[in-house]
Design a protein around this motif. Structure first.
Motif, short mmCIF file in Angstrom:
data_model
loop_
_atom_site.label_atom_id
_atom_site.label_comp_id
_atom_site.label_asym_id
_atom_site.label_seq_id
_atom_site.Cartn_x
_atom_site.Cartn_y
_atom_site.Cartn_z
N ASP A 6 0.82 -1.21 0.00
CA ASP A 6 0.00 0.00 0.00
C ASP A 6 0.86 1.27 0.00
N LEU A 7 1.88 1.30 0.85
CA LEU A 7 2.77 2.46 0.89
C LEU A 7 3.57 2.56 -0.40
N ASN A 8 3.95 1.43 -0.95
CA ASN A 8 4.67 1.42 -2.23
C ASN A 8 3.81 2.04 -3.33
N LEU A 9 2.55 1.67 -3.38
CA LEU A 9 1.64 2.24 -4.37
C LEU A 9 1.44 3.74 -4.12
N SER A 10 1.32 4.13 -2.86
CA SER A 10 1.17 5.55 -2.52
C SER A 10 2.34 6.37 -3.06
N TRP A 11 3.53 5.86 -2.88
CA TRP A 11 4.73 6.58 -3.32
C TRP A 11 4.78 6.68 -4.84
N ARG A 12 4.42 5.59 -5.52
CA ARG A 12 4.43 5.61 -6.99
C ARG A 12 3.38 6.57 -7.54
N LEU A 13 2.22 6.63 -6.90
CA LEU A 13 1.21 7.60 -7.31
C LEU A 13 1.72 9.02 -7.13
N TYR A 14 2.37 9.28 -6.00
CA TYR A 14 2.91 10.62 -5.73
C TYR A 14 3.97 11.00 -6.75
N GLU A 15 4.86 10.06 -7.06
CA GLU A 15 5.91 10.34 -8.05
C GLU A 15 5.32 10.63 -9.43
N ALA A 16 4.21 9.98 -9.75
CA ALA A 16 3.56 10.16 -11.05
C ALA A 16 2.65 11.39 -11.09
N GLY A 17 2.54 12.09 -9.96
CA GLY A 17 1.71 13.29 -9.90
C GLY A 17 0.22 13.00 -9.82
N LYS A 18 -0.14 11.80 -9.37
CA LYS A 18 -1.54 11.40 -9.26
C LYS A 18 -1.97 11.52 -7.79
N LYS A 19 -3.03 12.29 -7.55
CA LYS A 19 -3.41 12.64 -6.19
C LYS A 19 -4.43 11.69 -5.58
N VAL A 20 -4.34 11.55 -4.26
CA VAL A 20 -5.26 10.72 -3.48
C VAL A 20 -6.03 11.62 -2.52
#
Length: 206
Positions: free
Chosen positions: A179-193
């Motif tokens: 879950d944290l790994n996915l969170s970081w990849r989303l952040y790096e890709a500029g995709k917001k949660v």
């Protein structure tokens, strides 16, 4: 159901990965059936040696893992079977409120994913109290990151994400904290949660 607003809501695939969860899975699935959301399916991906799959089949589509390889593999297997435009991830002991899914999905648009709040429903015992403190700290962290960065962390359950977004991210990776790994990849890709504090999920603290 049937209102103009509900017709605009996307079809959602609710995904739960299970392994020997026969004690809690039926209560969770019964609770899901009472939620206020018009269009959804439930997928349970199961690698159990008990009768979890048998119980789950009364309420959900079940994907049986013959050779379980861990939670990330199980989640990715369920995603492949999912028909929903939006994916909603829960744990086997998650009890959501009637409006939890609707609140999360309604936050999408500007955001690629949305995360709610997880609260322990059992308060007794030292481990449960410690877990409660941990969840309170995590919730504060979610609020803080949302306020500062206009995005937040996915905590593994009680979150929605567009299926196309998860696929672009390469799905879940085989790491300890997927879950944290996915969170970081989303952040790096500029995709917001989005952080949705009123989207509540009750769960059993270990």
């Amino acid at each position: 159901r049937g209102t103009p607003n509900s017709r605009k809501l996307p079809f959602v695939s609710v995904i739960i990965a299970t392994r020997n969860e026969h004690v809690v899975i039926e209560k969770t699935l019964k609770k899901l059936k009472t939620m206020d959301y018009p269009k959804y399916e439930i997928i349970v991906v199961d690698g159990s040696t008990d009768n979890t799959a048998k119980i789950a089949r009364k309420y959900a589509k079940v994907v049986v893992e013959k050779n379980p390889k861990g939670k990330p593999y199980a989640l990715n297997a369920a995603v492949k079977k999912a028909r929903g435009e939006v994916l909603y991830f829960l744990d086997a002991d998650s009890h959501i409120e009637k409006d939890t899914l609707r609140l999360l999905v309604s936050a999408l648009g500007k955001y690629e994913a949305a995360a709610g709040v997880n609260i322990p429903r059992n308060k007794r015992g030292l481990v449960a109290r410690v877990a409660g403190i941990e969840i309170a700290v995590l919730t504060s962290l979610l609020k803080l990151t949302s306020t500062i960065l206009d995005t937040t962390i996915i905590s593994g359950r009680n979150f929605v994400i567009y299926k196309k977004t998860l696929k672009k991210m390469g799905g879940f990776r085989d790491v300890l904290t997927e879950d944290l790994n996915l969170s970081w990849r989303l952040y790096e890709a500029g995709k917001k949660v989005a952080f949705v504090p009123h989207a509540v999920c009750l769960e059993e603290a270990p």
